[in-house]
Design a protein around this motif. Structure first.
Motif, PDB file in Angstrom:
ATOM      1  N   LEU A  13       0.819  -1.217   0.000  1.00 62.11           N
ATOM      2  CA  LEU A  13       0.000   0.000   0.000  1.00 62.11           C
ATOM      3  C   LEU A  13       0.851   1.266   0.000  1.00 62.11           C
ATOM      4  O   LEU A  13       0.526   2.243  -0.681  1.00 62.11           O
ATOM      5  CB  LEU A  13      -0.949  -0.017   1.195  1.00 62.11           C
ATOM      6  CG  LEU A  13      -2.052  -1.067   1.129  1.00 62.11           C
ATOM      7  CD1 LEU A  13      -2.841  -1.084   2.429  1.00 62.11           C
ATOM      8  CD2 LEU A  13      -2.963  -0.824  -0.051  1.00 62.11           C
ATOM      9  N   VAL A  14       1.946   1.251   0.741  1.00 61.76           N
ATOM     10  CA  VAL A  14       2.834   2.417   0.763  1.00 61.76           C
ATOM     11  C   VAL A  14       3.479   2.627  -0.603  1.00 61.76           C
ATOM     12  O   VAL A  14       3.541   3.755  -1.110  1.00 61.76           O
ATOM     13  CB  VAL A  14       3.888   2.267   1.876  1.00 61.76           C
ATOM     14  CG1 VAL A  14       4.989   3.284   1.731  1.00 61.76           C
ATOM     15  CG2 VAL A  14       3.239   2.388   3.235  1.00 61.76           C
ATOM     16  N   LEU A  15       3.943   1.555  -1.219  1.00 60.83           N
ATOM     17  CA  LEU A  15       4.549   1.685  -2.553  1.00 60.83           C
ATOM     18  C   LEU A  15       3.519   2.087  -3.598  1.00 60.83           C
ATOM     19  O   LEU A  15       3.822   2.847  -4.518  1.00 60.83           O
ATOM     20  CB  LEU A  15       5.250   0.387  -2.947  1.00 60.83           C
ATOM     21  CG  LEU A  15       6.523   0.082  -2.170  1.00 60.83           C
ATOM     22  CD1 LEU A  15       7.092  -1.267  -2.594  1.00 60.83           C
ATOM     23  CD2 LEU A  15       7.552   1.170  -2.326  1.00 60.83           C
ATOM     24  N   PRO A  48       4.079  13.024   0.872  1.00 57.98           N
ATOM     25  CA  PRO A  48       4.810  13.119   2.146  1.00 57.98           C
ATOM     26  C   PRO A  48       4.412  12.026   3.136  1.00 57.98           C
ATOM     27  O   PRO A  48       5.257  11.514   3.876  1.00 57.98           O
ATOM     28  CB  PRO A  48       4.464  14.509   2.678  1.00 57.98           C
ATOM     29  CG  PRO A  48       3.319  14.969   1.897  1.00 57.98           C
ATOM     30  CD  PRO A  48       3.290  14.216   0.611  1.00 57.98           C
ATOM     31  N   VAL A  49       3.162  11.634   3.128  1.00 54.90           N
ATOM     32  CA  VAL A  49       2.698  10.587   4.037  1.00 54.90           C
ATOM     33  C   VAL A  49       3.333   9.249   3.672  1.00 54.90           C
ATOM     34  O   VAL A  49       3.849   8.529   4.532  1.00 54.90           O
ATOM     35  CB  VAL A  49       1.157  10.487   4.005  1.00 54.90           C
ATOM     36  CG1 VAL A  49       0.668   9.322   4.834  1.00 54.90           C
ATOM     37  CG2 VAL A  49       0.531  11.787   4.457  1.00 54.90           C
ATOM     38  N   ALA A  50       3.324   8.919   2.385  1.00 54.06           N
ATOM     39  CA  ALA A  50       3.894   7.656   1.937  1.00 54.06           C
ATOM     40  C   ALA A  50       5.404   7.625   2.165  1.00 54.06           C
ATOM     41  O   ALA A  50       5.949   6.593   2.565  1.00 54.06           O
ATOM     42  CB  ALA A  50       3.560   7.419   0.471  1.00 54.06           C
ATOM     43  N   LEU A  51       6.087   8.727   1.922  1.00 52.64           N
ATOM     44  CA  LEU A  51       7.526   8.772   2.171  1.00 52.64           C
ATOM     45  C   LEU A  51       7.842   8.581   3.647  1.00 52.64           C
ATOM     46  O   LEU A  51       8.757   7.844   4.015  1.00 52.64           O
ATOM     47  CB  LEU A  51       8.115  10.098   1.683  1.00 52.64           C
ATOM     48  CG  LEU A  51       8.388  10.212   0.203  1.00 52.64           C
ATOM     49  CD1 LEU A  51       8.825  11.623  -0.144  1.00 52.64           C
ATOM     50  CD2 LEU A  51       9.433   9.216  -0.224  1.00 52.64           C
ATOM     51  N   TRP A  52       7.074   9.245   4.522  1.00 49.82           N
ATOM     52  CA  TRP A  52       7.300   9.102   5.949  1.00 49.82           C
ATOM     53  C   TRP A  52       7.051   7.664   6.403  1.00 49.82           C
ATOM     54  O   TRP A  52       7.855   7.099   7.154  1.00 49.82           O
ATOM     55  CB  TRP A  52       6.404  10.055   6.735  1.00 49.82           C
ATOM     56  CG  TRP A  52       6.642   9.949   8.205  1.00 49.82           C
ATOM     57  CD1 TRP A  52       7.649  10.520   8.918  1.00 49.82           C
ATOM     58  CD2 TRP A  52       5.871   9.184   9.133  1.00 49.82           C
ATOM     59  NE1 TRP A  52       7.546  10.164  10.225  1.00 49.82           N
ATOM     60  CE2 TRP A  52       6.459   9.355  10.395  1.00 49.82           C
ATOM     61  CE3 TRP A  52       4.738   8.405   9.017  1.00 49.82           C
ATOM     62  CZ2 TRP A  52       5.953   8.748  11.531  1.00 49.82           C
ATOM     63  CZ3 TRP A  52       4.234   7.801  10.153  1.00 49.82           C
ATOM     64  CH2 TRP A  52       4.836   7.966  11.392  1.00 49.82           C
ATOM     65  N   LEU A  53       5.951   7.068   5.949  1.00 47.84           N
ATOM     66  CA  LEU A  53       5.653   5.688   6.329  1.00 47.84           C
ATOM     67  C   LEU A  53       6.727   4.726   5.826  1.00 47.84           C
ATOM     68  O   LEU A  53       7.140   3.813   6.546  1.00 47.84           O
ATOM     69  CB  LEU A  53       4.288   5.269   5.789  1.00 47.84           C
ATOM     70  CG  LEU A  53       3.083   5.845   6.510  1.00 47.84           C
ATOM     71  CD1 LEU A  53       1.807   5.511   5.749  1.00 47.84           C
ATOM     72  CD2 LEU A  53       3.017   5.348   7.934  1.00 47.84           C
ATOM     73  N   SER A  59      12.083   1.078   5.619  1.00 44.77           N
ATOM     74  CA  SER A  59      13.441   1.363   5.162  1.00 44.77           C
ATOM     75  C   SER A  59      14.457   0.889   6.192  1.00 44.77           C
ATOM     76  O   SER A  59      14.169   0.754   7.384  1.00 44.77           O
ATOM     77  CB  SER A  59      13.604   2.866   4.946  1.00 44.77           C
ATOM     78  OG  SER A  59      14.934   3.172   4.662  1.00 44.77           O
ATOM     79  N   VAL A  60      15.679   0.666   5.751  1.00 42.41           N
ATOM     80  CA  VAL A  60      16.762   0.316   6.659  1.00 42.41           C
ATOM     81  C   VAL A  60      17.057   1.490   7.592  1.00 42.41           C
ATOM     82  O   VAL A  60      17.467   1.306   8.728  1.00 42.41           O
ATOM     83  CB  VAL A  60      18.027  -0.072   5.847  1.00 42.41           C
ATOM     84  CG1 VAL A  60      19.208  -0.312   6.747  1.00 42.41           C
ATOM     85  CG2 VAL A  60      17.742  -1.289   5.013  1.00 42.41           C
ATOM     86  N   LEU A  61      16.805   2.705   7.136  1.00 41.72           N
ATOM     87  CA  LEU A  61      17.069   3.884   7.950  1.00 41.72           C
ATOM     88  C   LEU A  61      16.196   3.935   9.194  1.00 41.72           C
ATOM     89  O   LEU A  61      16.593   4.478  10.212  1.00 41.72           O
ATOM     90  CB  LEU A  61      16.852   5.156   7.123  1.00 41.72           C
ATOM     91  CG  LEU A  61      17.742   5.296   5.902  1.00 41.72           C
ATOM     92  CD1 LEU A  61      17.329   6.520   5.102  1.00 41.72           C
ATOM     93  CD2 LEU A  61      19.187   5.378   6.296  1.00 41.72           C
ATOM     94  N   GLY A  62      14.997   3.366   9.132  1.00 43.21           N
ATOM     95  CA  GLY A  62      14.103   3.384  10.273  1.00 43.21           C
ATOM     96  C   GLY A  62      13.972   2.041  10.955  1.00 43.21           C
ATOM     97  O   GLY A  62      13.105   1.847  11.785  1.00 43.21           O
ATOM     98  N   CYS A  63      14.852   1.117  10.640  1.00 43.37           N
ATOM     99  CA  CYS A  63      14.763  -0.251  11.160  1.00 43.37           C
ATOM    100  C   CYS A  63      15.098  -0.271  12.644  1.00 43.37           C
ATOM    101  O   CYS A  63      16.193   0.090  13.049  1.00 43.37           O
ATOM    102  CB  CYS A  63      15.705  -1.166  10.380  1.00 43.37           C
ATOM    103  SG  CYS A  63      15.667  -2.865  10.937  1.00 43.37           S
ATOM    104  N   ARG A  64      14.168  -0.699  13.467  1.00 40.99           N
ATOM    105  CA  ARG A  64      14.407  -0.778  14.906  1.00 40.99           C
ATOM    106  C   ARG A  64      15.252  -2.000  15.261  1.00 40.99           C
ATOM    107  O   ARG A  64      15.984  -1.991  16.221  1.00 40.99           O
ATOM    108  CB  ARG A  64      13.081  -0.857  15.647  1.00 40.99           C
ATOM    109  CG  ARG A  64      12.285   0.399  15.537  1.00 40.99           C
ATOM    110  CD  ARG A  64      11.021   0.271  16.314  1.00 40.99           C
ATOM    111  NE  ARG A  64      10.171   1.419  16.060  1.00 40.99           N
ATOM    112  CZ  ARG A  64       8.955   1.519  16.487  1.00 40.99           C
ATOM    113  NH1 ARG A  64       8.395   0.538  17.154  1.00 40.99           N
ATOM    114  NH2 ARG A  64       8.232   2.595  16.232  1.00 40.99           N
ATOM    115  N   GLN A  65      15.131  -3.070  14.511  1.00 40.52           N
ATOM    116  CA  GLN A  65      15.857  -4.292  14.819  1.00 40.52           C
ATOM    117  C   GLN A  65      17.346  -4.149  14.512  1.00 40.52           C
ATOM    118  O   GLN A  65      18.158  -4.837  15.119  1.00 40.52           O
ATOM    119  CB  GLN A  65      15.288  -5.451  14.003  1.00 40.52           C
ATOM    120  CG  GLN A  65      13.857  -5.748  14.337  1.00 40.52           C
ATOM    121  CD  GLN A  65      13.251  -6.724  13.335  1.00 40.52           C
ATOM    122  OE1 GLN A  65      13.897  -7.094  12.367  1.00 40.52           O
ATOM    123  NE2 GLN A  65      12.012  -7.112  13.562  1.00 40.52           N
TER     124      GLN A  65
END
Length: 73
Positions: A13-15, A48-53, A59-65
């Motif tokens: 859905l984001v893509l 902007p919403v899709a990019l933020w999500l 993304s690897v940039l927001g990966c918590r693990q």
């Protein structure tokens, strides 16, 4: 943690939102004018919403693990 099925559906859905909004943004930028129709404005507002999500959850940039080394102290 998300189960894999929800993660795949969310990424799809984001893509989909990104692929709907990027052509409108590029066309508006190249023409140097704002979109004319309401549907184009709605598609542009998804960007902007899709990019933020995407950056936050997929993304690897927001990966918590990936940053789990801090817990080992």
């Amino acid at each position: 943690m998300m189960n894999p099925g929800c993660r795949v559906a969310g990424l799809f859905l984001v893509l989909l939102a990104l692929f709907q909004s990027l052509p409108v943004a590029v066309d508006a930028w190249q023409a140097r004018q704002w979109p004319d129709t309401l549907s184009e404005w709605l598609r542009l507002s998804l960007l902007p919403v899709a990019l933020w999500l995407y950056l936050r959850y997929f993304s690897v940039l927001g990966c918590r693990q990936c940053g789990g080394d801090d817990d080992a102290r």
